[in-house]
Scaffold this motif. Structure first.
Motif, PDB file in Angstrom:
ATOM      1  N   ARG A  13       0.652  -1.285  -0.272  1.00  0.00           N
ATOM      2  CA  ARG A  13       0.107   0.046   0.078  1.00  0.00           C
ATOM      3  C   ARG A  13       0.734   0.877   0.117  1.00  0.00           C
ATOM      4  NH1 ARG A  13      -4.851  -0.916   3.903  1.00  0.00           N
ATOM      5  NH2 ARG A  13      -5.356  -3.219   3.048  1.00  0.00           N
ATOM      6  N   LEU A  14       2.109   1.464   0.026  1.00  0.00           N
ATOM      7  CA  LEU A  14       2.846   2.695  -0.194  1.00  0.00           C
ATOM      8  C   LEU A  14       3.514   2.458  -1.299  1.00  0.00           C
ATOM      9  CD1 LEU A  14       3.770   4.330   1.975  1.00  0.00           C
ATOM     10  CD2 LEU A  14       6.340   2.820   2.693  1.00  0.00           C
ATOM     11  N   ALA A  15       4.068   3.544  -1.842  1.00  0.00           N
ATOM     12  CA  ALA A  15       5.270   3.631  -3.086  1.00  0.00           C
ATOM     13  C   ALA A  15       5.834   4.877  -2.969  1.00  0.00           C
ATOM     14  CB  ALA A  15       3.770   4.092  -4.628  1.00  0.00           C
ATOM     15  N   GLN A  16       6.991   4.714  -3.406  1.00  0.00           N
ATOM     16  CA  GLN A  16       8.030   5.818  -3.212  1.00  0.00           C
ATOM     17  C   GLN A  16       8.773   6.520  -4.296  1.00  0.00           C
ATOM     18  OE1 GLN A  16      10.969   5.332   0.539  1.00  0.00           O
ATOM     19  NE2 GLN A  16       9.308   6.239   1.763  1.00  0.00           N
ATOM     20  N   TRP A  17       8.962   7.917  -4.924  1.00  0.00           N
ATOM     21  CA  TRP A  17       9.778   7.422  -6.134  1.00  0.00           C
ATOM     22  C   TRP A  17      10.771   8.774  -5.318  1.00  0.00           C
ATOM     23  CZ3 TRP A  17       7.681  11.296 -11.078  1.00  0.00           C
ATOM     24  CH2 TRP A  17       8.525  11.126 -11.796  1.00  0.00           C
ATOM     25  N   ARG A  18      12.120   8.428  -5.752  1.00  0.00           N
ATOM     26  CA  ARG A  18      12.921   8.775  -5.444  1.00  0.00           C
ATOM     27  C   ARG A  18      13.607   9.922  -6.592  1.00  0.00           C
ATOM     28  NH1 ARG A  18      15.816   6.947  -0.644  1.00  0.00           N
ATOM     29  NH2 ARG A  18      14.661   5.453   0.130  1.00  0.00           N
ATOM     30  N   ILE A  19      13.366  11.567  -6.378  1.00  0.00           N
ATOM     31  CA  ILE A  19      14.146  11.681  -7.593  1.00  0.00           C
ATOM     32  C   ILE A  19      14.979  12.853  -7.057  1.00  0.00           C
ATOM     33  CG2 ILE A  19      13.482  14.218  -8.941  1.00  0.00           C
ATOM     34  CD1 ILE A  19      11.739  12.086  -9.170  1.00  0.00           C
ATOM     35  N   ASP A  31       7.594   4.846 -14.250  1.00  0.00           N
ATOM     36  CA  ASP A  31       7.124   3.729 -15.017  1.00  0.00           C
ATOM     37  C   ASP A  31       5.986   3.403 -13.612  1.00  0.00           C
ATOM     38  OD1 ASP A  31       9.717   3.706 -16.197  1.00  0.00           O
ATOM     39  OD2 ASP A  31      10.711   2.392 -14.791  1.00  0.00           O
ATOM     40  N   ALA A  32       5.226   3.040 -14.764  1.00  0.00           N
ATOM     41  CA  ALA A  32       4.269   2.335 -14.044  1.00  0.00           C
ATOM     42  C   ALA A  32       4.600   1.186 -13.100  1.00  0.00           C
ATOM     43  CB  ALA A  32       3.528   1.453 -14.960  1.00  0.00           C
ATOM     44  N   PHE A  33       3.616   1.477 -11.761  1.00  0.00           N
ATOM     45  CA  PHE A  33       3.719   0.909 -11.070  1.00  0.00           C
ATOM     46  C   PHE A  33       2.141   0.149  -9.984  1.00  0.00           C
ATOM     47  CE2 PHE A  33       3.414   5.286  -9.404  1.00  0.00           C
ATOM     48  CZ  PHE A  33       2.055   4.931  -8.434  1.00  0.00           C
ATOM     49  N   LYS A  34       2.167  -1.065  -9.756  1.00  0.00           N
ATOM     50  CA  LYS A  34       1.343  -1.675  -9.369  1.00  0.00           C
ATOM     51  C   LYS A  34       0.747  -1.386  -7.905  1.00  0.00           C
ATOM     52  CE  LYS A  34      -1.954  -5.684 -10.189  1.00  0.00           C
ATOM     53  NZ  LYS A  34      -2.849  -4.989 -11.057  1.00  0.00           N
ATOM     54  N   ILE A  35      -1.157  -1.052  -7.449  1.00  0.00           N
ATOM     55  CA  ILE A  35      -1.049  -0.735  -6.696  1.00  0.00           C
ATOM     56  C   ILE A  35      -2.686  -1.529  -6.563  1.00  0.00           C
ATOM     57  CG2 ILE A  35      -1.525   0.435  -3.801  1.00  0.00           C
ATOM     58  CD1 ILE A  35       1.646   0.043  -4.449  1.00  0.00           C
ATOM     59  N   LYS A  37      -5.590  -3.045  -7.729  1.00  0.00           N
ATOM     60  CA  LYS A  37      -5.273  -4.038  -9.337  1.00  0.00           C
ATOM     61  C   LYS A  37      -5.602  -2.547 -10.498  1.00  0.00           C
ATOM     62  CE  LYS A  37     -10.654  -5.733  -7.793  1.00  0.00           C
ATOM     63  NZ  LYS A  37      -9.801  -6.692  -8.204  1.00  0.00           N
ATOM     64  N   TRP A  38      -4.897  -1.863 -10.396  1.00  0.00           N
ATOM     65  CA  TRP A  38      -4.528  -0.994 -11.120  1.00  0.00           C
ATOM     66  C   TRP A  38      -2.768  -0.192 -11.446  1.00  0.00           C
ATOM     67  CZ3 TRP A  38      -8.161  -0.057  -7.780  1.00  0.00           C
ATOM     68  CH2 TRP A  38      -9.862   0.089  -8.021  1.00  0.00           C
ATOM     69  N   ASN A  39      -2.218  -0.114 -12.851  1.00  0.00           N
ATOM     70  CA  ASN A  39      -0.958   0.158 -12.954  1.00  0.00           C
ATOM     71  C   ASN A  39      -1.425   2.256 -12.771  1.00  0.00           C
ATOM     72  OD1 ASN A  39       0.324  -1.862 -12.938  1.00  0.00           O
ATOM     73  ND2 ASN A  39      -0.535  -1.710 -15.017  1.00  0.00           N
ATOM     74  N   TRP A  40      -0.187   2.166 -11.907  1.00  0.00           N
ATOM     75  CA  TRP A  40       0.355   4.237 -11.517  1.00  0.00           C
ATOM     76  C   TRP A  40       1.164   4.252 -12.312  1.00  0.00           C
ATOM     77  CZ3 TRP A  40      -4.264   6.019  -9.119  1.00  0.00           C
ATOM     78  CH2 TRP A  40      -5.437   5.131  -7.995  1.00  0.00           C
ATOM     79  N   HIS A  41       0.745   5.926 -12.311  1.00  0.00           N
ATOM     80  CA  HIS A  41       2.057   6.654 -12.636  1.00  0.00           C
ATOM     81  C   HIS A  41       2.217   8.299 -11.299  1.00  0.00           C
ATOM     82  CE1 HIS A  41       3.203   5.414 -16.465  1.00  0.00           C
ATOM     83  NE2 HIS A  41       2.048   4.874 -16.418  1.00  0.00           N
ATOM     84  N   LEU A  42       3.544   8.190 -11.296  1.00  0.00           N
ATOM     85  CA  LEU A  42       3.485   9.861 -10.580  1.00  0.00           C
ATOM     86  C   LEU A  42       4.307  11.032 -12.245  1.00  0.00           C
ATOM     87  CD1 LEU A  42       5.049   8.591  -7.386  1.00  0.00           C
ATOM     88  CD2 LEU A  42       2.564  10.314  -7.780  1.00  0.00           C
ATOM     89  N   GLU A  57      -2.483   4.256 -15.202  1.00  0.00           N
ATOM     90  CA  GLU A  57      -2.421   3.867 -16.343  1.00  0.00           C
ATOM     91  C   GLU A  57      -3.671   4.256 -17.269  1.00  0.00           C
ATOM     92  OE1 GLU A  57       1.289   2.015 -18.203  1.00  0.00           O
ATOM     93  OE2 GLU A  57      -0.421   0.735 -17.900  1.00  0.00           O
ATOM     94  N   ILE A  58      -3.892   4.849 -18.254  1.00  0.00           N
ATOM     95  CA  ILE A  58      -5.353   4.240 -19.267  1.00  0.00           C
ATOM     96  C   ILE A  58      -5.135   2.718 -19.625  1.00  0.00           C
ATOM     97  CG2 ILE A  58      -6.118   5.196 -21.289  1.00  0.00           C
ATOM     98  CD1 ILE A  58      -4.312   7.753 -21.228  1.00  0.00           C
ATOM     99  N   SER A  59      -5.945   2.447 -19.446  1.00  0.00           N
ATOM    100  CA  SER A  59      -6.319   0.949 -19.955  1.00  0.00           C
ATOM    101  C   SER A  59      -8.037   0.983 -19.715  1.00  0.00           C
ATOM    102  CB  SER A  59      -5.843  -0.471 -18.361  1.00  0.00           C
ATOM    103  OG  SER A  59      -6.335  -0.155 -17.529  1.00  0.00           O
ATOM    104  N   ASN A  60      -8.638  -0.661 -19.974  1.00  0.00           N
ATOM    105  CA  ASN A  60     -10.057  -1.421 -20.307  1.00  0.00           C
ATOM    106  C   ASN A  60     -10.671  -1.078 -18.895  1.00  0.00           C
ATOM    107  OD1 ASN A  60      -9.703  -0.921 -22.972  1.00  0.00           O
ATOM    108  ND2 ASN A  60      -9.826  -2.974 -23.464  1.00  0.00           N
ATOM    109  N   LEU A  61      -9.850  -1.709 -18.036  1.00  0.00           N
ATOM    110  CA  LEU A  61      -9.535  -1.273 -15.840  1.00  0.00           C
ATOM    111  C   LEU A  61     -10.442   0.179 -15.623  1.00  0.00           C
ATOM    112  CD1 LEU A  61     -10.090  -3.174 -14.021  1.00  0.00           C
ATOM    113  CD2 LEU A  61      -7.803  -2.605 -13.208  1.00  0.00           C
TER     114      LEU A  61
END
Length: 327
Positions: A13-19, A31-35, A37-42, A57-61
């Protein structure tokens, strides 16, 4: 720029992006990351103001079942005194596109920083607008078929032909030897040999409350509810280990992985070590060390060090040293 610059590290349930660095005017998308049912972007965009976006992420889901998200998002600067900016908690927000959640930050950020997203809940919107948590749904799907087990549940709840008493710390409940013996080799041994439990037709479980004991039996009989399971997970874990019920131990293990946070991570780390649950132990270590949450609970962690197992403390510090070397 290396591929790692776009990678987002995740737990359940946690996502971290290091800049590592942003120039005065730049745009970057992860890049896409999964949390769930969905793939996400920051994404980050910096001009005079820093804009942070979170979107699926854009998808049918996504088109058919857009997520309804509750989350806390933070920006943590790893330079100097570890400055932390926290967006007010976002609750039940439907997110379809990259314009549905935008955080504009006026405070200038330089050097390395971390975007930290803690998902509190994810739902699929229902026609009446309420939605159902996907994590509740996942637990429901793991439960045995309720229709087939309903008669067993009635046998317990209505005390139909019970033949064994279970004495908890603050009450007594009756059950069936055959069902207990079929689910636990420890109970099977009790009833197969001339032990006091067989002779007295009673089992003393003095380390469990009557409510926790009822939840334990409801699991054995296939009649436990989601909230009852969540409320008694640690007691159920202890009972599963004590009475050698491997599927219950695994159910507790998987569930405890799903909602690690700053309030429970130290207790779960201790239990993961005590009951030999490597996935939970690894996830707690990652949450504390790789995701830097050890700095947010310094007082609790210092108290933890005074009573924790010495070997476990050594493992934590080895993880911290390894993280420092790799930063």
């Amino acid at each position: 720029m290396s591929e790692s610059a776009y990678r987002v590290e995740t737990t359940s349930r946690l996502a971290q992006w290091r800049i590592e660095n942003l120039t005065s005017c730049t745009y970057r998308k992860s890049d896409a990351f999964k949390i769930g049912k969905w793939n996400w972007h920051l994404s980050v965009e910096k001009n005079r103001t820093l804009y942070i976006k979170l979107y699926p992420e854009i998808s049918n889901l996504t088109r058919e079942n857009p997520p309804v998200a509750s989350f806390i998002i933070r920006v943590v600067s790893s330079v100097g005194d570890r400055k932390c900016l926290v967006h007010p908690e976002v609750a039940d927000k439907q997110i379809k596109s990259n314009e549905d959640f935008v955080w504009a930050i006026e405070v200038p950020l330089t050097g390395k920083f971390i975007i930290d997203v803690e998902f509190l809940d994810l739902k699929i919107a229902s026609p009446d607008g309420t939605g159902c948590s996907i994590w509740d749904e996942q637990f429901t799907q793991r439960k045995s078929n309720e229709t087939a087990l309903s008669s067993l549940g009635r046998m317990l709840s209505e005390s139909i032909h019970t033949d064994i008493k279970i004495n908890a710390s603050d009450g007594t409940i009756t059950a069936h030897r055959a069902i207990l013996a079929s689910r636990s080799p420890v109970f099977h041994s009790m009833f197969s040999h001339d032990l006091k439990e067989k002779e007295m037709s009673a089992i003393n479980i003095s380390d469990m409350s009557i409510e926790a004991c009822r939840a334990f039996l409801n699991y054995i009989y296939g009649n436990i509810g989601n909230q009852e399971f969540l409320s008694h997970r640690l007691a159920l874990l202890r009972a599963a280990d004590k009475y050698d019920i491997s599927d219950l131990k695994e159910a507790c293990h998987e569930s405890l992985l799903e909602d690690i946070d700053a309030k429970n991570v130290l207790e779960r780390l201790q239990n993961a070590s005590l009951y030999q649950m490597p996935k939970l132990k690894s996830s707690c270590m990652r949450y504390l060390v790789k995701f830097g949450k050890i700095y947010d609970i310094r007082d609790d962690f210092n108290a933890f060090l005074l009573c924790a197992d010495r070997e476990l403390i050594g493992e934590i510090f080895n993880e911290v040293l390894a993280a420092w070397k790799g930063f």
